[in-house]
Scaffold this active site. Sequence first.
Site, PDB file in Angstrom:
ATOM      1  CD  GLU A  88      51.505  64.452  -6.280  1.00  0.00           C
ATOM      2  OE1 GLU A  88      51.412  63.213  -6.177  1.00  0.00           O
ATOM      3  OE2 GLU A  88      52.321  65.007  -7.028  1.00  0.00           O
ATOM      4  CE1 TYR A 171      54.599  60.411  -4.242  1.00  0.00           C
ATOM      5  CE2 TYR A 171      52.224  60.762  -4.223  1.00  0.00           C
ATOM      6  CZ  TYR A 171      53.446  60.924  -4.826  1.00  0.00           C
ATOM      7  OH  TYR A 171      53.539  61.611  -5.994  1.00  0.00           O
ATOM      8  CG  ASP A 189      55.880  57.189  -6.695  1.00  0.00           C
ATOM      9  OD1 ASP A 189      57.102  57.046  -6.567  1.00  0.00           O
ATOM     10  OD2 ASP A 189      55.330  57.416  -7.786  1.00  0.00           O
TER      11      ASP A 189
END
Length: 424
Positions: A88, A171, A189
């Site tokens: 991520e 996020y 996102d």
Amino acid sequence: MDGRARAKGRCPGAEVGADARERKVCRREERGYTVRGAMKSPAKLRSALKRALLAWYGRGGNGGRPARAARDLPWRRTSDPYAIWVSETMLQQTRAATVVPYWERFLRELPTVQTLAEAAESQVLALWSGLGYYRRARMLHAAARRVVALHGGGLPRDREALSSLEGVGAYTVGAIASIAFKERVAAVDGNVSRVLARIAAIEDDVTSARGKALVQAEADALAAIDEGDPGDWTQALMELGALVCAPRQPRCGSCPARAWCRAFARGGVDYASTLPRKAPKREKAVVERVAIVLHTGTAVVLARRRALTLYGGLWEVPTAPRSAKRRLAKGLGVNLTALDVAGEVVHILSHRRMHVQVLRGSVSPQCLAKCRPAEDRLADGVEAVGAEYDALDLVPYGDLPTRAHASLTRKVLDVANLHREPLF
DNA sequence: AACGCGGGGCC
DNA sequence: GGCCCAGCGTT
């Protein structure tokens, strides 16, 4: 949220004075939960939309059904929160296809949060070299050290604790919580905000607070009604944005959400592709710089950039503003007249455009005296190179690939043409 | 809310 | 050559 809720032109009923029922209906339409001619309850529609998207995404293999649309990305094969966290972080503002080889190498070299915490920053930056946004690497490193110190090496499940980690924003908390810990949390996102802006036909500027609030609320609502794997739902929305609901030419013809898409209903693919509204572009400042490539024939002088600057902590061919050409040469212990012009490199960043003149020469004894091993910070004489660097080193060509560097350095060395073979 | 921060793929 | 990407932290 309150009686002041401003209405778009299509929803006059939402103005002050309309009754609560009208406002509610209007809000539903703004969010795109109604289908022309079919006034089903919003919950049902959302549930149907969810099922359609999850079926399209394809959780797990299932015979008979059409092939799953989900890409076979390596971080989808693990349930290790650390590995997902690394993915991520790398995926922040970076395309999945770009990340794949970096993620595989990173996990191979630093397979656990403990190994990352114990690694030297130079190694972490070297593993990140070429990926961009190097602050991500430094923050990930710092966060890993805190995770080991505070949580005994396990990534915390608590969202507050996650959020307090360096580089873990709204996020990424949502992504880790939903994908790694299976919690029913939204992760908004760029893909998700675009998908939702189109499904709900949000015409506000996506960067405005209003737009963001709408999009966020949308994500929360949609995530909250999901009955399946929260990680699948998070990734299904993102995958739709990446593969179908693309920024420029959305493939509405093959979109599993088309029946619920307010933008498509309003004006087809032509209208959908205009959402979300783009912010006006800003002009990039042009920066004129100079790089000095000093070499022995088998090695080249590199300088390490100070932390908290552009390319902080990375090694590069020493550079300076074009106007400080003489000062840079003097700081490196060479005479400007002993250098020849090898060419110019144009390097485009997200916010500026760099024109780098490349000068080339031989390493002088004075310069050699200033070079120090990589871990020796603030060596004598480096100050004179400028405020941008904190170390100099003479690096053999063969060691270049293992040094953390920005891609600018590749271009500069390429123009300097030190070697017949590629240096990287 | 605006800006700094990278690099590459794609049109 | 411009646009945009599985954003975050700072101001």
